[in-house]
Design a protein around this motif. Structure first.
Motif, PDB file in Angstrom:
ATOM      1  N   ASN A   1     -43.357  -4.046 -23.447  1.00 13.59           N
ATOM      2  CA  ASN A   1     -44.209  -4.737 -24.412  1.00 13.59           C
ATOM      3  C   ASN A   1     -43.501  -5.966 -24.958  1.00 13.59           C
ATOM      4  O   ASN A   1     -42.378  -5.872 -25.464  1.00 13.59           O
ATOM      5  N   ILE A   2     -44.137  -7.134 -24.841  1.00 14.11           N
ATOM      6  CA  ILE A   2     -43.513  -8.381 -25.263  1.00 14.11           C
ATOM      7  C   ILE A   2     -44.477  -9.206 -26.128  1.00 14.11           C
ATOM      8  O   ILE A   2     -45.693  -9.002 -26.108  1.00 14.11           O
ATOM      9  N   LYS A   3     -43.882 -10.142 -26.846  1.00 18.44           N
ATOM     10  CA  LYS A   3     -44.649 -11.119 -27.620  1.00 18.44           C
ATOM     11  C   LYS A   3     -44.111 -12.499 -27.279  1.00 18.44           C
ATOM     12  O   LYS A   3     -42.911 -12.755 -27.408  1.00 18.44           O
ATOM     13  N   VAL A   4     -44.995 -13.377 -26.811  1.00 16.73           N
ATOM     14  CA  VAL A   4     -44.619 -14.714 -26.358  1.00 16.73           C
ATOM     15  C   VAL A   4     -45.258 -15.747 -27.270  1.00 16.73           C
ATOM     16  O   VAL A   4     -46.465 -15.699 -27.518  1.00 16.73           O
ATOM     17  N   SER A   5     -44.450 -16.688 -27.761  1.00 17.99           N
ATOM     18  CA  SER A   5     -44.968 -17.735 -28.651  1.00 17.99           C
ATOM     19  C   SER A   5     -44.411 -19.088 -28.225  1.00 17.99           C
ATOM     20  O   SER A   5     -43.196 -19.286 -28.170  1.00 17.99           O
ATOM     21  N   SER A   6     -45.321 -20.023 -27.927  1.00 18.38           N
ATOM     22  CA  SER A   6     -44.932 -21.398 -27.631  1.00 18.38           C
ATOM     23  C   SER A   6     -46.051 -22.318 -28.089  1.00 18.38           C
ATOM     24  O   SER A   6     -47.100 -21.855 -28.554  1.00 18.38           O
TER      25      SER A   6
END
Length: 295
Positions: A174-179
């Protein structure tokens, strides 16, 4: 006579560099360069290779992606900014492929010597730099899990054996990606952040460029098993970034990205152990002078 620092990893690949040292020195000497070798050794700090480095016209490093990564990080730590040439001699030489270096020793050295230095991008993950790819998830830490002697003796076959073991133990993370470009929170099998193009000799980031000021992010989501086979077939065909299913793959270019992971997960940069999560990954534009680069 100009001096060149030659940094080599005697254990890279199938240890073939030991049989080519005389040839390498002879080629440089014929071109009126004085080659000064430094043998990489765990009992001696790599920083010793850079003593009086300002007296040298360029550095040439022999090894695989992991070796180049170690030299790159030492250069950045010591604020060394002179041209770097790569003589690929590792088990995996993915970045050498990205800049179209020949794999013959004579051809590669001659190309390095006759080239003009070009500025290219490099990546940075937290406090570590990478030249080809930062990754996490399935298959991405295979190099770390292989016994060095086993890898050196069997070469690429050892990667295939370990890769089969990984494929038999599918696991989601489970990951969270922010850009600036993308926000995503969910499951994935693997993520790869490319400066180069290939990983494990597979052309995964075929749209990437090493001098565009951007990193290419590829995330294989936690897709249902029936979708896995067609997805991997499209990857092997080199079609996965064109008309891809956004439910299966997340792909974007970016200058920087933050990635969090709730699960225990090891990261990998260029075949070496990377930093722990959370990760701040950025492109350092024009971060390295490279020799022999050809688009």
């Amino acid at each position: 006579m100009e001096k060149v620092k030659f940094i080599y990893n005697p254990n890279s690949g199938e240890r073939r560099i030991a049989h080519e040292l005389d040839k390498i020195i002879e080629i440089y000497q014929r071109e009126n360069f004085l080659l000064v070798p430094f043998r990489m050794d765990r009992n001696r700090p790599l920083s010793d290779a850079f003593i009086d480095i300002d007296d040298y016209s360029h550095i040439v490093v022999s090894g695989g992606d992991g070796t180049v990564d170690l030299v790159l990080n030492a250069m950045k730590k010591l604020d060394v900014d002179i041209p770097l040439g790569i003589l690929p001699s590792g088990t995996a030489n993915d970045f050498a492929k990205a800049i179209n270096l020949p794999f013959g020793t004579k051809e590669c050295i001659e190309k390095i010597i006759k080239s003009t230095p070009k500025r290219i991008d490099i990546g940075k993950v937290n406090d570590k730099y990478f030249i080809n790819v930062a990754s996490a998830g399935m298959f991405t830490d295979v190099s770390q899990k292989i016994n060095p002697d086993f890898k050196n003796n069997l070469g690429k076959v050892s990667y295939y054996i370990k890769g089969i073991e990984e494929a038999l133990n599918l696991r989601k993370f489970n990951i969270k990606v922010s850009s600036r470009e993308v926000s995503y929170e969910g499951d994935m099998y693997l993520m790869l952040i490319f400066n180069g193009k290939t990983a494990g000799n597979i052309n995964l980031a075929y749209k990437a460029k090493v001098d565009d000021g951007l990193l290419d992010v590829i995330i294989v989501k936690g897709v249902i098993l029936p979708n896995m086979l067609p997805l991997f077939i499209s990857i092997l065909k080199g079609e996965h970034l064109d008309g891809y299913n956004k439910d299966d793959i997340l792909y974007f270019k970016t200058k920087d990205v933050n990635i969090e992971c709730r699960d225990e997960l090891t990261t990998d940069i260029d075949g070496e152990k990377g930093p722990d999560f959370p990760l701040y990954i950025e492109c350092i534009e024009d971060g390295l002078q490279i020799l022999g680069y050809e688009e």
